[in-house]
Design a protein around this motif. Structure first.
Motif, short mmCIF file in Angstrom:
data_model
loop_
_atom_site.label_atom_id
_atom_site.label_comp_id
_atom_site.label_asym_id
_atom_site.label_seq_id
_atom_site.Cartn_x
_atom_site.Cartn_y
_atom_site.Cartn_z
N LEU A 30 27.67 36.44 51.39
CA LEU A 30 28.26 37.69 50.91
C LEU A 30 29.76 37.55 50.59
CD1 LEU A 30 26.80 40.21 50.23
CD2 LEU A 30 27.32 41.13 52.49
N PRO A 31 30.55 36.95 51.51
CA PRO A 31 31.97 36.73 51.16
C PRO A 31 32.11 35.91 49.88
CG PRO A 31 31.63 36.29 53.49
CD PRO A 31 30.27 36.56 52.90
N LEU A 32 31.30 34.87 49.73
CA LEU A 32 31.37 34.04 48.53
C LEU A 32 31.13 34.86 47.28
CD1 LEU A 32 29.61 30.60 49.10
CD2 LEU A 32 31.90 31.04 48.22
N PHE A 33 30.16 35.76 47.37
CA PHE A 33 29.84 36.58 46.20
C PHE A 33 31.04 37.45 45.81
CE2 PHE A 33 28.25 40.50 44.26
CZ PHE A 33 27.63 39.96 43.15
N PHE A 34 31.69 38.04 46.81
CA PHE A 34 32.83 38.90 46.50
C PHE A 34 34.03 38.08 45.99
CE2 PHE A 34 30.38 41.98 48.98
CZ PHE A 34 30.38 43.00 48.04
N VAL A 35 34.20 36.87 46.54
CA VAL A 35 35.26 36.00 46.02
C VAL A 35 34.97 35.67 44.56
CG1 VAL A 35 36.26 33.70 46.17
CG2 VAL A 35 35.94 35.05 48.25
N ALA A 36 33.71 35.37 44.26
CA ALA A 36 33.34 35.05 42.87
C ALA A 36 33.67 36.22 41.95
CB ALA A 36 31.85 34.70 42.79
N MET A 37 33.37 37.44 42.43
CA MET A 37 33.66 38.63 41.62
C MET A 37 35.17 38.79 41.42
SD MET A 37 31.01 40.37 40.66
CE MET A 37 29.99 38.96 40.39
N LEU A 38 35.93 38.55 42.51
CA LEU A 38 37.39 38.68 42.43
C LEU A 38 37.95 37.68 41.43
CD1 LEU A 38 39.87 40.10 43.60
CD2 LEU A 38 39.98 38.35 45.36
N VAL A 39 37.46 36.44 41.50
CA VAL A 39 37.91 35.40 40.57
C VAL A 39 37.60 35.81 39.14
CG1 VAL A 39 37.45 33.04 39.77
CG2 VAL A 39 37.78 33.50 42.21
N MET A 40 36.40 36.42 38.97
CA MET A 40 36.02 36.85 37.63
C MET A 40 36.99 37.90 37.09
SD MET A 40 32.48 38.65 36.50
CE MET A 40 32.93 40.31 36.07
N PHE A 41 37.36 38.88 37.91
CA PHE A 41 38.26 39.93 37.44
C PHE A 41 39.65 39.35 37.16
CE2 PHE A 41 35.20 42.77 39.73
CZ PHE A 41 34.69 43.30 38.56
N GLN A 42 40.08 38.41 38.02
CA GLN A 42 41.38 37.76 37.79
C GLN A 42 41.37 37.04 36.45
OE1 GLN A 42 44.17 37.75 39.40
NE2 GLN A 42 43.87 38.03 41.59
N ALA A 43 40.24 36.37 36.17
CA ALA A 43 40.14 35.61 34.92
C ALA A 43 40.19 36.55 33.71
CB ALA A 43 38.85 34.79 34.92
N VAL A 44 39.51 37.69 33.84
CA VAL A 44 39.52 38.67 32.75
C VAL A 44 40.96 39.10 32.46
CG1 VAL A 44 38.88 41.03 32.12
CG2 VAL A 44 37.19 39.51 33.13
N PHE A 45 41.70 39.38 33.53
CA PHE A 45 43.10 39.79 33.43
C PHE A 45 43.95 38.71 32.78
CE2 PHE A 45 43.82 43.56 35.93
CZ PHE A 45 45.08 43.92 35.49
N TRP A 46 43.81 37.52 33.34
CA TRP A 46 44.66 36.40 32.99
C TRP A 46 44.46 36.02 31.51
CZ3 TRP A 46 43.39 31.04 32.23
CH2 TRP A 46 44.52 30.19 32.22
N LEU A 47 43.20 36.05 31.09
CA LEU A 47 42.91 35.69 29.70
C LEU A 47 43.16 36.85 28.76
CD1 LEU A 47 39.51 33.82 30.24
CD2 LEU A 47 41.66 32.78 29.48
N GLY A 48 42.94 38.07 29.26
CA GLY A 48 42.95 39.22 28.37
C GLY A 48 44.32 39.83 28.14
N ALA A 49 45.20 39.76 29.16
CA ALA A 49 46.50 40.45 29.04
C ALA A 49 47.32 39.98 27.84
CB ALA A 49 47.27 40.30 30.35
N PRO A 50 47.47 38.65 27.62
CA PRO A 50 48.24 38.22 26.45
C PRO A 50 47.63 38.71 25.13
CG PRO A 50 47.72 36.36 27.89
CD PRO A 50 46.96 37.53 28.41
#
Lengths: 79, 599
Positions: free
Chosen positions: B222-242
């Motif tokens: 379960l923790p792994l799943f939430f970490v994966a989700m968090l990483v996904m949202f970070q990636a969306v931000f990181w790639l999308g903001a510029p």
């Protein structure tokens, strides 16, 4: 002979058994059969979910998760 | 030894009958020519032993599902003396075609009409003598459940076995020729599949099992799943903001260098409506499209890999305590994209209470339209380093409201729905597959968004600029009056008159909201963000976002809930409960924080 008949929900992870009967109502029975719970088939219990979570079982090449309540409707005997 | 095979559609009670006729003597065995094990048993019939085989339930003797192939291969490879076709008497109309298909095989046939008890209860009467005469084969009414008709069935089977003696092996050749067409089709299909179709890459069983050992780990899963989700949202931000910033700059330039000079000839009112209304509203929303595209691409990646099904496994115990199940959790995750398909996805649940409870919970999931509003406000109010954590906090808040809702309503929507779901093997999604799925979602989002946004921003511009002569956006305008009207309710949660108008339009579609900000403040891009930050502190901003997160599903979602639940009362509940919860949550947060930090 009778002593080795028990419920699918009683198996331990890694344990294999043969399905001997399915005591579900019609609708659930149909669903179980569609997923491969047929009498005489080998079933392998892969893992049991935490906090009384669902079971993961393997029937041939298909993996199915089901709750302990539903697994309790399926009787198995030693493989 | 003579051999009898039981044939029938799924759910005809065939296996119950097999168990009843054979007692507990059934054995499973490998049969030549077929890939699965079939149950068989020896029974004493009319003085000699016969072997009875339980074939998989099939709908069509000439079909091409795995089970249908198994039955055909079995009939081809093994001599059958009598074929007993089991038919659910209550569905006889739908099942008779299978009997006629079986008859054309040329084997000695017996028709067993099962569920005689249920048929009788339904007021059905079957004239077995007439049916037998018409089919040219023996027909027996039975009830495998209660054992009625069993003796008669055994007698008829024994009689048919005796008669079968006289038919020679030439029959087997005839049978093969009946099935030869299907076998040819199977072979050709297999050849074409091998030559022309590339199927998604399934990971080998050992690899899949190894991933599962980690992904479904009792403690780490379960923790792994939430970490994966968090990483996904970070990636969306990181790639999308510029991308988003670039797009905003481009839209501003277009306006300054081309649109403003062009519109200079228009009257003030029309120019304002077009530039400050339609254009400002539209570009503010359009700038978020890259983020939404990325979000959907990542969601498609997670879904196609097989991780969502694991999430159902990991969360089912918890969801069970909330009166839901693992599938509800998956629907909630889908709801993070858009609530509408998630609500429609509850169709796979059979029990109404479970469906309703899921439908009550799903609209609380932070959909991409709300995400877009939050991304705008959070980037205006918080520092870039804080922003992803604040956004993540809103996902947590979203879950919290769902858990609270489920806990409060689980008693009203009590259910005993079984949870039996296939766990697919891990796959490596192809880029093309992810792109196709992601693109489909994006197109859906865009068509919804543009439809509401253009109309929405025009309406808002009119509200903030009429009656003529009033200072735009002031209390004298229609919007100002609306804001004043709602002020007694919304002031205690820190929401001012301007934001009230945005909320009113957010009810139609949340996508309209940031377009509404642009129109209400008469600004867009960075200037809008600065004005926003000047106008409210972070406590007000969070209170406003909490209210936006919870307050009501958008109109499309409400319409979907009404259709899926077939109940206007339930649709009303799905609007009123979140509204009450939103106000209460924002009130507690806003007033609590004011007490705490003395604002």
């Amino acid at each position: 002979m009778d002593s080795d008949i028990r419920l699918l929900s009683d198996l331990a992870p890694g344990q294999q058994a043969v399905i001997s009967a399915v005591h579900a109502d019609e609708a659930l029975h149909q669903r179980l059969v569609a997923l491969g719970f047929r009498i005489g088939r080998n079933v392998l219990l892969m893992r049991r979910g935490r906090w009384a979570g669902p079971l993961q079982v393997r029937l041939g090449a298909t993996d199915v998760m089901l709750r302990r309540a539903e697994a309790g409707l399926i009787t198995v005997r030693a493989a | 030894m003579k051999r009898i095979a039981l044939l029938g559609m799924p759910n005809t009670g065939k296996s119950t009958l097999f168990n009843r006729l054979t007692g507990s003597s059934a054995r499973v065995a490998n049969w030549a020519g077929v890939t699965v094990d079939l149950a068989s048993a020896k029974i004493l019939l009319g003085g000699h032993m016969a072997e009875m085989v339980d074939l998989p339930g099939i709908y069509d003797l000439h079909g091409f599902s795995d089970d249908e192939k198994v039955v055909r291969h079995f009939l081809e490879a093994h001599a059958i003396d009598v074929l007993a076709v089991v038919v659910n008497a209550t569905q006889i109309e739908r099942q008779l075609p299978l009997v006629l298909q079986a008859r054309s095989l040329g084997l000695p046939l017996v028709l067993l009409l099962n569920m005689a008890d249920a048929a009788k209860r339904h007021g059905m009467q079957v004239d077995t003598a007439r049916l037998a005469a018409r089919l040219g084969l023996p027909v027996v009414m039975i009830s495998a459940k209660y054992g009625t008709g069993q003796a008669e069935a055994l007698r008829v089977l024994a009689h048919s076995l005796d008669a079968a003696l006289e038919i020679g092996p030439a029959r087997h050749a005839a049978l093969k020729s009946v099935l030869s067409d299907d076998v040819r089709i199977e072979r050709e299909t297999a050849e074409m599949m091998a030559e022309a179709v590339t199927q998604p890459l399934l990971l080998p069983e050992q690899v899949s099992d190894r991933i599962d050992r980690l992904a479904l780990h009792p403690w780490l899963g379960l923790p792994l799943f939430f970490v994966a989700m968090l990483v996904m949202f970070q990636a969306v931000f990181w790639l999308g903001a510029p991308l988003q910033q670039g797009l905003t700059g481009l839209f501003d330039q277009l306006r300054q260098s081309a649109l403003e000079p062009l519109a200079a000839v228009l009257p003030d009112f029309v120019r304002g409506l077009l530039l400050d209304g339609v254009y400002a509203g539209f570009v503010t929303v359009a700038a978020f499209v890259p983020l939404i595209v990325l979000f959907f691409l990542f969601m498609a990646l997670v879904e196609d890999s097989g991780y969502l099904a694991r999430a159902a496994f990991l969360t089912d115990a918890l969801m069970g305590k909330l009166g839901l199940d693992g599938r509800s959790f998956v629907m909630v995750l889908m709801g993070f994209g858009c609530n509408v398909p998630a609500v429609m996805g509850t169709r796979m649940m059979r029990e109404r209470p479970l469906r309703l409870l899921s439908m009550l919970v799903i609209p609380l999931s932070l959909c991409s339209a709300r995400l877009q509003v939050f991304l705008f406000i959070v980037s205006a109010i918080f520092r870039p380093a804080q922003a992803p954590w604040v956004i993540f906090g809103f996902y947590v808040a979203s879950f919290a409201t769902m858990i609270l809702t489920a806990l409060l309503f689980r008693g009203r929507f009590r259910n005993t729905e079984p949870f039996v779901v296939e766990l697919p093997p891990w796959r490596v999604p192809t880029l093309r597959q992810v792109w196709m799925r992601g693109w489909l979602e994006v197109r859906h989002f865009l068509s919804r968004a543009t439809r509401f946004i253009v109309l929405g921003v025009i309406a808002i511009w009119l509200l903030t600029n009429l009656p003529a002569g009033a200072t735009p956006g002031s209390v004298a305008t229609l919007a100002g009056q609306l804001g004043t009207l709602f002020a007694p309710i919304l002031a205690p949660i820190g929401i001012d008159e301007k934001l009230t108008v945005a909320l009113l339009f957010g009810f139609v579609a949340k996508e309209v909201m940031i377009g509404a900000f642009a129109v209400i403040y008469g600004l867009s891009g960075d200037a809008l963000a600065h004005e926003f930050a000047r106008n409210m502190n972070w406590v007000q901003a969070v209170s406003f976002m909490l209210f936006t997160l919870i307050y009501t599903p958008c109109m499309s979602t409400i319409a979907t809930i009404k259709i899926e639940s077939r109940s206007a009362a339930f649709a009303a509940l799905s609007v009123l409960w979140p509204l009450a919860l939103a106000w209460f949550t924002s009130f507690v947060f806003y007033q609590g924080m004011r007490l705490f930090i003395g604002g």
